[in-house]
Design a protein around this motif. Structure first.
Motif, PDB file in Angstrom:
ATOM      1  N   TRP A   9      43.436 -33.284   6.973  1.00  0.00           N
ATOM      2  CA  TRP A   9      43.369 -34.455   5.909  1.00  0.00           C
ATOM      3  C   TRP A   9      42.125 -34.032   5.172  1.00  0.00           C
ATOM      4  CZ3 TRP A   9      45.688 -38.751   5.664  1.00  0.00           C
ATOM      5  CH2 TRP A   9      46.612 -39.228   6.529  1.00  0.00           C
ATOM      6  N   PRO A  10      42.190 -34.314   3.955  1.00  0.00           N
ATOM      7  CA  PRO A  10      40.906 -33.980   3.042  1.00  0.00           C
ATOM      8  C   PRO A  10      39.666 -34.290   3.247  1.00  0.00           C
ATOM      9  CG  PRO A  10      42.406 -35.691   2.065  1.00  0.00           C
ATOM     10  CD  PRO A  10      43.032 -35.333   3.286  1.00  0.00           C
ATOM     11  N   VAL A  11      38.691 -33.508   3.145  1.00  0.00           N
ATOM     12  CA  VAL A  11      37.286 -33.838   3.211  1.00  0.00           C
ATOM     13  C   VAL A  11      36.474 -33.805   1.869  1.00  0.00           C
ATOM     14  CG1 VAL A  11      37.513 -33.036   5.782  1.00  0.00           C
ATOM     15  CG2 VAL A  11      36.992 -31.117   4.084  1.00  0.00           C
ATOM     16  N   PRO A  12      35.802 -34.414   1.850  1.00  0.00           N
ATOM     17  CA  PRO A  12      34.813 -34.395   0.566  1.00  0.00           C
ATOM     18  C   PRO A  12      34.245 -32.918   0.445  1.00  0.00           C
ATOM     19  CG  PRO A  12      33.979 -35.982   2.220  1.00  0.00           C
ATOM     20  CD  PRO A  12      34.956 -35.377   3.009  1.00  0.00           C
ATOM     21  N   ASP A  13      34.368 -32.508  -1.074  1.00  0.00           N
ATOM     22  CA  ASP A  13      34.011 -31.185  -1.557  1.00  0.00           C
ATOM     23  C   ASP A  13      32.349 -31.209  -1.521  1.00  0.00           C
ATOM     24  OD1 ASP A  13      33.093 -29.033  -3.310  1.00  0.00           O
ATOM     25  OD2 ASP A  13      35.431 -29.044  -3.750  1.00  0.00           O
ATOM     26  N   TRP A  19      26.766 -36.368  -6.991  1.00  0.00           N
ATOM     27  CA  TRP A  19      27.532 -37.366  -7.626  1.00  0.00           C
ATOM     28  C   TRP A  19      27.836 -38.554  -7.137  1.00  0.00           C
ATOM     29  CZ3 TRP A  19      26.047 -36.314 -12.342  1.00  0.00           C
ATOM     30  CH2 TRP A  19      25.820 -34.943 -12.712  1.00  0.00           C
ATOM     31  N   ALA A  20      28.366 -38.495  -5.621  1.00  0.00           N
ATOM     32  CA  ALA A  20      29.019 -39.355  -4.958  1.00  0.00           C
ATOM     33  C   ALA A  20      28.922 -39.081  -3.642  1.00  0.00           C
ATOM     34  CB  ALA A  20      30.595 -39.526  -5.370  1.00  0.00           C
ATOM     35  N   SER A  21      28.435 -40.242  -2.927  1.00  0.00           N
ATOM     36  CA  SER A  21      28.289 -40.094  -1.387  1.00  0.00           C
ATOM     37  C   SER A  21      29.509 -40.456  -0.584  1.00  0.00           C
ATOM     38  CB  SER A  21      27.054 -40.856  -0.757  1.00  0.00           C
ATOM     39  OG  SER A  21      26.777 -41.607  -1.688  1.00  0.00           O
ATOM     40  N   HIS A  22      30.386 -41.392  -1.294  1.00  0.00           N
ATOM     41  CA  HIS A  22      31.542 -41.800  -0.707  1.00  0.00           C
ATOM     42  C   HIS A  22      32.580 -41.848  -1.525  1.00  0.00           C
ATOM     43  CE1 HIS A  22      29.401 -43.107   2.777  1.00  0.00           C
ATOM     44  NE2 HIS A  22      28.465 -43.673   2.005  1.00  0.00           N
ATOM     45  N   PHE A  23      33.872 -41.711  -1.364  1.00  0.00           N
ATOM     46  CA  PHE A  23      35.050 -41.739  -2.137  1.00  0.00           C
ATOM     47  C   PHE A  23      35.073 -42.960  -3.067  1.00  0.00           C
ATOM     48  CE2 PHE A  23      39.398 -42.632  -3.177  1.00  0.00           C
ATOM     49  CZ  PHE A  23      39.747 -41.599  -4.326  1.00  0.00           C
ATOM     50  N   ALA A  24      34.409 -44.142  -2.468  1.00  0.00           N
ATOM     51  CA  ALA A  24      34.422 -45.287  -3.200  1.00  0.00           C
ATOM     52  C   ALA A  24      33.693 -45.125  -4.625  1.00  0.00           C
ATOM     53  CB  ALA A  24      34.086 -46.658  -2.312  1.00  0.00           C
ATOM     54  N   MET A  56      40.040 -37.943  -7.886  1.00  0.00           N
ATOM     55  CA  MET A  56      40.167 -37.097  -6.682  1.00  0.00           C
ATOM     56  C   MET A  56      39.467 -35.701  -6.534  1.00  0.00           C
ATOM     57  SD  MET A  56      42.350 -39.038  -5.343  1.00  0.00           S
ATOM     58  CE  MET A  56      42.871 -38.315  -4.055  1.00  0.00           C
ATOM     59  N   SER A  57      38.630 -35.197  -7.502  1.00  0.00           N
ATOM     60  CA  SER A  57      37.991 -34.272  -7.534  1.00  0.00           C
ATOM     61  C   SER A  57      36.845 -34.280  -6.325  1.00  0.00           C
ATOM     62  CB  SER A  57      37.236 -34.078  -8.822  1.00  0.00           C
ATOM     63  OG  SER A  57      36.151 -34.925  -9.067  1.00  0.00           O
ATOM     64  N   TYR A  58      36.646 -35.557  -5.915  1.00  0.00           N
ATOM     65  CA  TYR A  58      35.828 -35.966  -4.835  1.00  0.00           C
ATOM     66  C   TYR A  58      36.078 -34.806  -3.634  1.00  0.00           C
ATOM     67  CZ  TYR A  58      33.272 -38.378  -0.828  1.00  0.00           C
ATOM     68  OH  TYR A  58      32.512 -38.821   0.026  1.00  0.00           O
ATOM     69  N   TYR A  59      37.425 -34.741  -3.550  1.00  0.00           N
ATOM     70  CA  TYR A  59      38.070 -33.737  -2.464  1.00  0.00           C
ATOM     71  C   TYR A  59      38.050 -32.254  -2.847  1.00  0.00           C
ATOM     72  CZ  TYR A  59      38.766 -38.198   0.012  1.00  0.00           C
ATOM     73  OH  TYR A  59      38.404 -39.404   0.598  1.00  0.00           O
ATOM     74  N   ARG A  60      38.358 -32.107  -4.143  1.00  0.00           N
ATOM     75  CA  ARG A  60      38.405 -30.747  -4.709  1.00  0.00           C
ATOM     76  C   ARG A  60      37.890 -30.770  -5.906  1.00  0.00           C
ATOM     77  NH1 ARG A  60      39.042 -25.773  -2.812  1.00  0.00           N
ATOM     78  NH2 ARG A  60      40.070 -24.446  -4.382  1.00  0.00           N
ATOM     79  N   TYR A  61      36.767 -30.145  -6.041  1.00  0.00           N
ATOM     80  CA  TYR A  61      35.877 -30.158  -7.437  1.00  0.00           C
ATOM     81  C   TYR A  61      36.593 -29.512  -8.481  1.00  0.00           C
ATOM     82  CZ  TYR A  61      31.355 -30.127  -9.972  1.00  0.00           C
ATOM     83  OH  TYR A  61      30.332 -30.460 -10.693  1.00  0.00           O
TER      84      TYR A  61
END
Length: 162
Positions: A9-13, A19-24, A56-61
């Motif tokens: 499963w993707p994990v935060p980058d 810039w963002a602590s959560h995907f939301a 989606m860059s939250y998961y892949r910069y």
């Protein structure tokens, strides 16, 4: 049991932590990137893809750079439709001369967008440095410019000959 391993499963980058602590939080970052409904379907699709890549860059910069490059490629296609064959640099210059781009838009697209688009086209995004505000600004500029280009009648169109 399958011989194919499951992808994780993707994990935060980790590079996005400032810039963002959560995907939301990514929804808030791209909330104002509204695609006008009057754009042609192809342009709308490309800009939606650019916006979603930034989200989606939250998961892949690197998705952020691809999103920005994608939006510049959409501008390049629209300018090629308008001006014919040529380079992105020459088309941006013509659009600035025709007052389709402000100086600020021209500077952003020429000094930042064009090099990122070139890196993307040549498979060299790993060393591109782009912050979320700059990527979002580039996509916002692309939305604005494409809306203006598609609202502007130019020689050779049916509306221009009426």
């Amino acid at each position: 049991m399958s011989d194919t391993p499951e992808l994780p499963w993707p994990v935060p980058d980790e590079r996005f932590r400032h810039w963002a602590s959560h995907f939301a939080d990514m929804h808030d970052l791209v909330r104002d990137l509204v695609i006008p409904c009057r754009l042609p379907q192809a342009a709308e699709s490309v800009l939606n893809t650019a916006r979603e890549l930034i989200r989606m860059s939250y998961y892949r910069y690197e998705f952020m750079m691809i999103g920005a490059a994608t939006s510049v490629i959409a501008i390049e296609a629209a300018l090629t439709d308008r001006y014919g064959k040529g380079t992105l640099a020459s088309h941006l210059g013509k659009a600035r001369a025709d007052q389709l781009l402000t100086e600020e838009q021209y500077d952003l697209l020429d000094s930042c967008g064009r090099p990122i688009r070139n890196r993307y086209a040549h498979g060299d995004l790993t060393h591109a440095v782009l912050t979320p505000p700059l990527a979002i600004g580039m996509v916002r500029t692309s939305i604005t410019v494409l809306a203006k280009l598609h609202a502007t009648v130019h020689p050779g169109t049916a509306a221009a000959s009426e």
